[in-house]
Design a protein around this motif. Sequence first.
Motif, mmCIF file in Angstrom:
data_model
loop_
_atom_site.group_PDB
_atom_site.id
_atom_site.type_symbol
_atom_site.label_atom_id
_atom_site.label_comp_id
_atom_site.label_asym_id
_atom_site.label_seq_id
_atom_site.Cartn_x
_atom_site.Cartn_y
_atom_site.Cartn_z
ATOM 1 N N GLU A 282 -2.902 10.391 -4.047
ATOM 2 C CA GLU A 282 -4.013 10.371 -5.243
ATOM 3 C C GLU A 282 -5.341 9.752 -4.331
ATOM 4 O O GLU A 282 -6.212 9.957 -5.203
ATOM 5 C CB GLU A 282 -3.635 9.275 -6.332
ATOM 6 C CG GLU A 282 -2.506 9.793 -7.102
ATOM 7 C CD GLU A 282 -2.830 11.210 -7.888
ATOM 8 O OE1 GLU A 282 -3.653 10.951 -8.536
ATOM 9 O OE2 GLU A 282 -1.823 12.062 -7.673
ATOM 10 N N GLY A 283 -5.207 9.252 -2.976
ATOM 11 C CA GLY A 283 -6.536 8.902 -2.314
ATOM 12 C C GLY A 283 -6.456 7.373 -2.344
ATOM 13 O O GLY A 283 -7.594 6.833 -2.033
ATOM 14 N N ALA A 284 -5.751 6.697 -3.106
ATOM 15 C CA ALA A 284 -5.780 5.072 -3.144
ATOM 16 C C ALA A 284 -5.337 4.616 -1.636
ATOM 17 O O ALA A 284 -4.379 4.870 -1.091
ATOM 18 C CB ALA A 284 -4.871 4.664 -4.061
ATOM 19 N N PRO A 285 -6.318 3.741 -1.109
ATOM 20 C CA PRO A 285 -5.869 3.173 0.234
ATOM 21 C C PRO A 285 -4.667 1.967 -0.106
ATOM 22 O O PRO A 285 -5.100 1.272 -1.082
ATOM 23 C CB PRO A 285 -7.243 2.686 0.820
ATOM 24 C CG PRO A 285 -8.066 2.400 -0.341
ATOM 25 C CD PRO A 285 -7.610 3.381 -1.493
ATOM 26 N N PHE A 286 -3.838 2.045 0.958
ATOM 27 C CA PHE A 286 -2.977 0.856 1.119
ATOM 28 C C PHE A 286 -2.428 0.462 2.366
ATOM 29 O O PHE A 286 -2.854 1.289 3.257
ATOM 30 C CB PHE A 286 -1.848 0.781 -0.177
ATOM 31 C CG PHE A 286 -0.837 1.741 0.244
ATOM 32 C CD1 PHE A 286 0.325 1.366 0.730
ATOM 33 C CD2 PHE A 286 -1.061 3.406 0.105
ATOM 34 C CE1 PHE A 286 1.422 2.578 1.034
ATOM 35 C CE2 PHE A 286 -0.192 4.148 0.452
ATOM 36 C CZ PHE A 286 1.045 3.873 1.208
ATOM 37 N N ALA A 287 -2.025 -0.514 2.594
ATOM 38 C CA ALA A 287 -1.187 -0.775 3.890
ATOM 39 C C ALA A 287 0.363 -1.054 3.819
ATOM 40 O O ALA A 287 0.733 -1.727 2.748
ATOM 41 C CB ALA A 287 -1.917 -1.852 4.526
ATOM 42 N N VAL A 288 1.109 -1.116 4.895
ATOM 43 C CA VAL A 288 2.304 -1.308 4.896
ATOM 44 C C VAL A 288 2.648 -2.251 5.927
ATOM 45 O O VAL A 288 1.846 -2.070 7.151
ATOM 46 C CB VAL A 288 3.321 -0.292 4.773
ATOM 47 C CG1 VAL A 288 3.494 0.461 3.419
ATOM 48 C CG2 VAL A 288 3.053 0.785 6.000
ATOM 49 N N ILE A 289 3.389 -3.422 5.802
ATOM 50 C CA ILE A 289 3.640 -4.162 7.036
ATOM 51 C C ILE A 289 5.188 -4.908 7.042
ATOM 52 O O ILE A 289 5.764 -5.192 6.150
ATOM 53 C CB ILE A 289 2.585 -5.394 6.918
ATOM 54 C CG1 ILE A 289 2.910 -6.347 8.348
ATOM 55 C CG2 ILE A 289 2.979 -6.158 5.572
ATOM 56 C CD1 ILE A 289 1.725 -7.631 8.320
ATOM 57 N N ASP A 290 5.687 -4.655 8.406
ATOM 58 C CA ASP A 290 6.802 -5.362 8.555
ATOM 59 C C ASP A 290 6.575 -6.531 9.146
ATOM 60 O O ASP A 290 6.268 -6.790 10.372
ATOM 61 C CB ASP A 290 7.784 -4.627 9.820
ATOM 62 C CG ASP A 290 8.890 -5.128 10.164
ATOM 63 O OD1 ASP A 290 9.205 -6.139 9.803
ATOM 64 O OD2 ASP A 290 9.292 -4.516 11.366
ATOM 65 N N LEU A 291 6.964 -7.703 8.556
ATOM 66 C CA LEU A 291 6.562 -8.857 8.691
ATOM 67 C C LEU A 291 7.350 -9.500 9.853
ATOM 68 O O LEU A 291 7.129 -10.500 10.403
ATOM 69 C CB LEU A 291 6.613 -9.853 7.466
ATOM 70 C CG LEU A 291 5.565 -9.416 6.523
ATOM 71 C CD1 LEU A 291 5.680 -10.310 4.951
ATOM 72 C CD2 LEU A 291 4.281 -9.993 6.789
ATOM 73 N N THR A 292 8.309 -8.954 10.198
ATOM 74 C CA THR A 292 9.383 -9.343 11.029
ATOM 75 C C THR A 292 9.318 -9.160 12.568
ATOM 76 O O THR A 292 9.854 -9.743 13.519
ATOM 77 C CB THR A 292 10.960 -9.049 10.641
ATOM 78 O OG1 THR A 292 11.089 -7.816 10.688
ATOM 79 C CG2 THR A 292 11.210 -9.580 9.198
ATOM 80 N N THR A 293 8.432 -8.030 12.633
ATOM 81 C CA THR A 293 8.126 -7.660 13.963
ATOM 82 C C THR A 293 6.820 -7.969 14.435
ATOM 83 O O THR A 293 5.640 -7.479 13.963
ATOM 84 C CB THR A 293 8.166 -5.931 13.861
ATOM 85 O OG1 THR A 293 9.426 -5.492 13.670
ATOM 86 C CG2 THR A 293 7.917 -5.193 15.329
#
Length: 267
Positions: free
Chosen positions: A244-255
Amino acid sequence: MASQTEGTPIWADAMFADVERAKSFYGDVLGWTFGESSPEFGDYTQAYVDGKAVAAVSPPMPGAEEAPAAWCLYLASADVAALAPKIRDAGGQVLMGPMEVGDFGSMVLASDPSGVVFGAWQPKTHQGFELKGEPGAYAWAEVFTREPEKADAFFPAVFSYSAQQMSDEHVDFRLFNAGEETVLGRMRMTPEDFPPEVPQYVNVYFAVEDCDAAVAKAAERGGVLRFGPMTSPFGRFAALTDPEGAPFAVIDLTTTEGDMPQLSDVA
């Protein structure tokens, strides 16, 4: 649940023209399941991980059908009615509210002096995130702005944050602290990395077990990779936009990789 410190991230939601498409996308990428929509509250629908509320989605409000899809981060407030004049006094705008939302709580929707939109939430029965920092749940957020000096003055004035500046000649990055807890980042948007048509916004990070796998799944489902994946001292992360065009981020906090950056207190 104990009351949260003023200015602590407490909730996130987004409006989508195609809610079912958004639910399918985030269900696949973040493992979300969804509750029943609430017609009396504009078909607002909560997302869950292991039965715990982590975010919400809804269709646009009447009159806002043309507004671009975007995630909105809400910051905890003990009194949104008292917060509204502080927002105005600090140069921001109150876009909606203060208003009560049933017996769930009260809210204000606002923007900082440069136009970055955020919310404030005064909880009653809805206490906000029931899970944080776990796969599928909220992990972190940063104010992305081309006018950092405005954000740097505004947010501490409204939420009584203390601040620390990262010592890095290549990146203009600041951390805001509510009491002893670091709660929000501020990143300067450079012309090299952000063309003029990209709006200033709050970038919301959701935790994942495997950043690369989440990016691949997002791309498969129509998302677009904007940056990364890259590994930092805070985790392995990537910035995306959803279908839909919404920005977001993903993060692996363990690496993680590298040393924590040097920080200096800001007076």
